[in-house]
Design an enzyme around this catalytic site. Structure first.
Site, PDB file in Angstrom:
ATOM      1  N   PHE A 228      41.179  59.138  42.041  1.00 40.51           N
ATOM      2  CA  PHE A 228      40.090  58.841  42.992  1.00 40.51           C
ATOM      3  C   PHE A 228      38.930  58.202  42.197  1.00 40.51           C
ATOM      4  CE2 PHE A 228      42.184  62.816  44.324  1.00 40.51           C
ATOM      5  CZ  PHE A 228      42.638  62.487  45.590  1.00 40.51           C
ATOM      6  N   CYS A 337      33.296  67.631  46.916  1.00 36.45           N
ATOM      7  CA  CYS A 337      31.952  67.234  47.348  1.00 36.45           C
ATOM      8  C   CYS A 337      31.741  67.555  48.826  1.00 36.45           C
ATOM      9  CB  CYS A 337      31.709  65.756  47.065  1.00 36.45           C
ATOM     10  SG  CYS A 337      32.854  64.677  47.923  1.00 36.45           S
TER      11      CYS A 337
HETATM   12  N1  SAH Z   1      35.137  59.651  41.229  1.00 35.60           N
HETATM   13  C1  SAH Z   1      34.396  58.583  41.842  1.00 35.60           C
HETATM   14  C2  SAH Z   1      34.062  58.847  43.289  1.00 35.60           C
HETATM   15  C3  SAH Z   1      35.244  59.115  44.174  1.00 35.60           C
HETATM   16  S1  SAH Z   1      35.001  58.694  45.840  1.00 35.60           S
HETATM   17  C4  SAH Z   1      33.143  58.285  41.011  1.00 35.60           C
HETATM   18  O1  SAH Z   1      32.832  59.016  40.057  1.00 35.60           O
HETATM   19  O2  SAH Z   1      32.469  57.311  41.316  1.00 35.60           O
HETATM   20  C5  SAH Z   1      36.557  58.964  46.513  1.00 35.60           C
HETATM   21  C6  SAH Z   1      37.560  57.814  46.297  1.00 35.60           C
HETATM   22  O3  SAH Z   1      38.833  58.300  46.711  1.00 35.60           O
HETATM   23  C7  SAH Z   1      37.312  56.561  47.129  1.00 35.60           C
HETATM   24  O4  SAH Z   1      37.151  55.459  46.283  1.00 35.60           O
HETATM   25  C8  SAH Z   1      38.581  56.404  47.978  1.00 35.60           C
HETATM   26  O5  SAH Z   1      39.014  55.057  48.105  1.00 35.60           O
HETATM   27  C9  SAH Z   1      39.580  57.225  47.223  1.00 35.60           C
HETATM   28  N2  SAH Z   1      40.685  57.788  48.024  1.00 35.60           N
HETATM   29  C10 SAH Z   1      40.620  58.343  49.255  1.00 35.60           C
HETATM   30  N3  SAH Z   1      41.833  58.817  49.625  1.00 35.60           N
HETATM   31  C11 SAH Z   1      42.682  58.575  48.592  1.00 35.60           C
HETATM   32  C12 SAH Z   1      44.060  58.851  48.357  1.00 35.60           C
HETATM   33  N4  SAH Z   1      44.812  59.483  49.265  1.00 35.60           N
HETATM   34  N5  SAH Z   1      44.600  58.476  47.183  1.00 35.60           N
HETATM   35  C13 SAH Z   1      43.849  57.841  46.248  1.00 35.60           C
HETATM   36  N6  SAH Z   1      42.537  57.562  46.417  1.00 35.60           N
HETATM   37  C14 SAH Z   1      41.968  57.914  47.569  1.00 35.60           C
END
Ligand code: SAH
Length: 393
Positions: A228, A337
């Protein structure tokens, strides 16, 4: 002109303890009909002044701006912003040669319910979560320029998706002041492109700064998986921390472009990094690389209380996959979060996942949001980010 609002008998207690919300069920009567965003003076049933706030339609009827009977004008915003900046200077995130990325205003945590302001270099990205704040946006932006002086050139307003849809404001995102497109900001000496035009939240997850720093110290010689990853904050820190390799995964192809751009900005051509546009569960099930440092920082699984049970199952399932796969001696950084999930519930979900895997797991750190996302002690609802750093044998 503010309108008087009287509470039901006995409903003044939470305001006397400085809780910044009035729920609609506590309202006895209103002198007149406020429009959403209007100022209201909140009075006890017997007419004693309690607070001044902005009227809202919904279960939260008033969000309190002041517990004193004052004018809400440019001076008011000025003084709130001065107080907010002073705290960021004390924390060390403002006016630092190594850092110009920080949250200047964190809603209730800075006694301004409904207002978020993130600073990215010379641009402030301002976000309104209430009609009341929306109506004051230009005054706030002007006061912000006064308080920040040379530090700031632009104020970008990004409230298209955060204002109540029903209010029908038809608000579009755009600059309130300035229009410089320069969008590279520095966090702890690392550079990031901030996409406030199209990015999530205000363009960057400022709230993980301290946790990214901690990760840097665990990265040396490790195979890191940043799941993510979004803009790749954790990945860039892991690279600086001398990781052996860093893999960034996000289901969004756009995020993969962002992480690649940020890696190139700091470590151009460095072959240790690779990014994948894939679903987290699929990637974790199929992965072959022996990772010994994994970050799980998913989006909020529970946006509301009703989704709590399902969200906890989601956290358990996700963490269980990581426990199954991580190398012995591995380190797992795992986060939630979701504001609706509290620290104990999250820990229980991770505990369940650990137990399912049968691995020996120890808690090394208990993480939370950083100091520039302060929690108003009278408003514990403001605490939302929690994380655990685990050592897995
Ligand atoms: N760790 C990041 C913030 C994460 S936000 C930082 O430090 O900036 C959450 C992210 O999860 C988003 O970019 C979204 O596109 C991704 N996401 C959501 N569902 C997902 C899934 N099933 N598999 C992979 N990524 C996913």
């Amino acid at each position: 002109m503010s309108i008087n609002l009287y509470l039901k008998k006995g409903k003044e207690e939470s305001l006397k303890r400085f809780h910044p919300w009035v729920f609609s069920g506590a309202v006895q009567r209103i002198d007149g009909q406020p429009e959403e965003g209007n100022l209201v003076r909140v009075l006890s049933n017997d007419g004693k002044f309690l607070a001044l706030g902005q009227w809202q339609i919904g279960s939260i009827a008033v969000r309190v701006l002041s517990f004193e009977d004052i004018e809400i004008n440019r001076n008011f915003w000025h003084s709130r912003l001065v107080a907010a900046l002073r705290v960021r200077q004390a924390i060390g995130v403002a006016d630092s040669p190594l850092n110009d990325t920080y949250r200047l205003v964190h809603g209730e945590g800075d006694n301004v319910p409904g207002l978020i302001i993130d600073i990215y270099g010379r641009t402030a990205v301002m976000q309104a979560h209430s009609v009341g704040i929306h109506l004051c946006r230009q005054d706030i932006a002007d006061a912000l320029m006064e308080v920040m002086g040379d530090r700031l050139q632009n104020v970008y307003y990004k409230s298209e998706t955060t204002l109540p849809f029903k209010a029908g404001l038809g608000q579009e995102n755009g600059f309130l002041i300035g229009d410089t497109p320069e969008n590279v900001a520095t966090e702890n000496g690392l550079k990031f492109h901030i996409d406030w035009l199209k990015g999530q939240k205000t363009g960057f997850f400022v709230d993980q700064r301290d946790n990214r720093s901690l990760l840097e110290h665990y990265s040396k010689g490790r195979n890191v998986l940043n799941m993510f990853c979004y803009t790749g904050g954790f990945s860039v820190y892991a690279m600086r921390g001398k990781a052996n390799l860093v893999h960034s995964v996000d289901s969004s192809a756009k995020a993969v472009d962002l992480v690649n751009a940020n890696i190139n900005l700091n470590f151009p051509g460095d072959p240790r990094h690779e990014a994948f546009a894939e679903d987290a569960f699929k990637f974790l099930s199929e992965m072959q690389t022996p990772y010994d440092l994994i970050v799980l920082d998913p989006p909020a699984f529970a946006k509301h209380r009703d989704a709590l049970k399902q969200a906890l199952r989601g956290y358990t399932k996700l963490n269980a996959r990581a426990f199954e796969k991580i190398q012995p001696g591995g380190i797992l950084f795992t986060f939630s979060c979701s504001q609706a999930v509290n620290k104990d519930q999250f820990r229980m979900a991770v505990f369940t996942a650990a137990a399912m895997s049968g691995r020996s797991v120890r808690i090394l750190h208990q993480l939370h949001q950083p100091a520039d996302h302060p929690v108003n002690i009278y408003h514990p609802e403001g605490e939302y980010l929690k994380g655990l750093v685990l050592s897995v044998e």
